[in-house]
Design a protein around this motif. Structure first.
Motif, PDB file in Angstrom:
ATOM      1  N   MET A 131       0.833  -1.197   0.000  1.00 21.55           N
ATOM      2  CA  MET A 131       0.000   0.000   0.000  1.00 21.55           C
ATOM      3  C   MET A 131       0.875   1.257   0.000  1.00 21.55           C
ATOM      4  SD  MET A 131      -3.179   1.158   0.434  1.00 21.55           S
ATOM      5  CE  MET A 131      -3.969   2.625   0.980  1.00 21.55           C
ATOM      6  N   LYS A 132       1.883   1.281   0.885  1.00 21.04           N
ATOM      7  CA  LYS A 132       2.751   2.451   1.007  1.00 21.04           C
ATOM      8  C   LYS A 132       3.524   2.685  -0.288  1.00 21.04           C
ATOM      9  CE  LYS A 132       6.710   4.125   3.609  1.00 21.04           C
ATOM     10  NZ  LYS A 132       7.684   3.829   4.636  1.00 21.04           N
ATOM     11  N   LYS A 133       4.014   1.592  -0.880  1.00 19.44           N
ATOM     12  CA  LYS A 133       4.800   1.710  -2.101  1.00 19.44           C
ATOM     13  C   LYS A 133       3.934   2.235  -3.258  1.00 19.44           C
ATOM     14  CE  LYS A 133       8.454  -0.566  -4.443  1.00 19.44           C
ATOM     15  NZ  LYS A 133       9.698  -0.869  -3.826  1.00 19.44           N
ATOM     16  N   ARG A 134       2.692   1.805  -3.330  1.00 16.71           N
ATOM     17  CA  ARG A 134       1.784   2.283  -4.380  1.00 16.71           C
ATOM     18  C   ARG A 134       1.510   3.769  -4.224  1.00 16.71           C
ATOM     19  NH1 ARG A 134      -3.265  -1.577  -4.577  1.00 16.71           N
ATOM     20  NH2 ARG A 134      -4.123   0.384  -5.298  1.00 16.71           N
ATOM     21  N   PHE A 135       1.385   4.223  -2.992  1.00 17.98           N
ATOM     22  CA  PHE A 135       1.132   5.633  -2.728  1.00 17.98           C
ATOM     23  C   PHE A 135       2.302   6.491  -3.204  1.00 17.98           C
ATOM     24  CE2 PHE A 135       1.601   9.261   0.236  1.00 17.98           C
ATOM     25  CZ  PHE A 135       0.477   9.976  -0.149  1.00 17.98           C
ATOM     26  N   PHE A 136       3.523   6.058  -2.863  1.00 18.75           N
ATOM     27  CA  PHE A 136       4.696   6.837  -3.272  1.00 18.75           C
ATOM     28  C   PHE A 136       4.946   6.736  -4.776  1.00 18.75           C
ATOM     29  CE2 PHE A 136       5.591   6.771   1.289  1.00 18.75           C
ATOM     30  CZ  PHE A 136       5.833   8.116   1.470  1.00 18.75           C
ATOM     31  N   LYS A 137       4.564   5.640  -5.380  1.00 12.78           N
ATOM     32  CA  LYS A 137       4.676   5.529  -6.834  1.00 12.78           C
ATOM     33  C   LYS A 137       3.722   6.516  -7.507  1.00 12.78           C
ATOM     34  CE  LYS A 137       5.021   2.089 -10.427  1.00 12.78           C
ATOM     35  NZ  LYS A 137       5.029   0.670 -10.745  1.00 12.78           N
ATOM     36  N   PHE A 138       2.529   6.641  -6.969  1.00 13.72           N
ATOM     37  CA  PHE A 138       1.566   7.620  -7.469  1.00 13.72           C
ATOM     38  C   PHE A 138       2.094   9.039  -7.287  1.00 13.72           C
ATOM     39  CE2 PHE A 138      -1.904  10.534  -6.315  1.00 13.72           C
ATOM     40  CZ  PHE A 138      -2.550  10.602  -7.540  1.00 13.72           C
ATOM     41  N   LEU A 139       2.647   9.333  -6.100  1.00 14.44           N
ATOM     42  CA  LEU A 139       3.206  10.662  -5.846  1.00 14.44           C
ATOM     43  C   LEU A 139       4.346  10.982  -6.802  1.00 14.44           C
ATOM     44  CD1 LEU A 139       3.451  11.257  -1.994  1.00 14.44           C
ATOM     45  CD2 LEU A 139       2.071  12.469  -3.648  1.00 14.44           C
TER      46      LEU A 139
ATOM     47  N   VAL B 156      10.225  11.688  -1.565  1.00 13.80           N
ATOM     48  CA  VAL B 156       9.296  10.770  -2.239  1.00 13.80           C
ATOM     49  C   VAL B 156      10.074   9.642  -2.901  1.00 13.80           C
ATOM     50  CG1 VAL B 156       7.664  10.549  -4.162  1.00 13.80           C
ATOM     51  CG2 VAL B 156       7.459  12.460  -2.574  1.00 13.80           C
TER      52      VAL B 156
ATOM     53  N   ASN C 212      11.438   7.144  -0.299  1.00  7.20           N
ATOM     54  CA  ASN C 212      10.396   6.271   0.240  1.00  7.20           C
ATOM     55  C   ASN C 212       9.875   5.286  -0.805  1.00  7.20           C
ATOM     56  OD1 ASN C 212       9.856   6.927   3.078  1.00  7.20           O
ATOM     57  ND2 ASN C 212       9.613   8.968   2.243  1.00  7.20           N
TER      58      ASN C 212
END
Length: 50
Positions: free
Chosen positions: A1-9, A44, A47
């Motif tokens: 979940m965290k990795k997907r968020f930072f990939k989006f950012l 970003v 992370n």
């Protein structure tokens, strides 16, 4: 979940925020706003890679 968020950012940053390396901005002479943007992009990326 965290990795997907930072990939989006990271994708959003690439589209919206300026690239200082392409512009040839010297980080030693950068303004505080430029340094803040650079630091945010670095955070970003760090992370995303963790």
């Amino acid at each position: 979940m965290k990795k997907r968020f930072f990939k989006f950012l990271a994708k959003v940053n690439k589209k919206i925020l300026p690239s200082f390396t392409k512009k040839g901005v010297d980080l030693a002479k950068a303004s505080k706003l430029q340094m803040a943007i650079f630091g945010y992009k670095l955070w970003v990326t760090k992370n995303l890679l963790d």
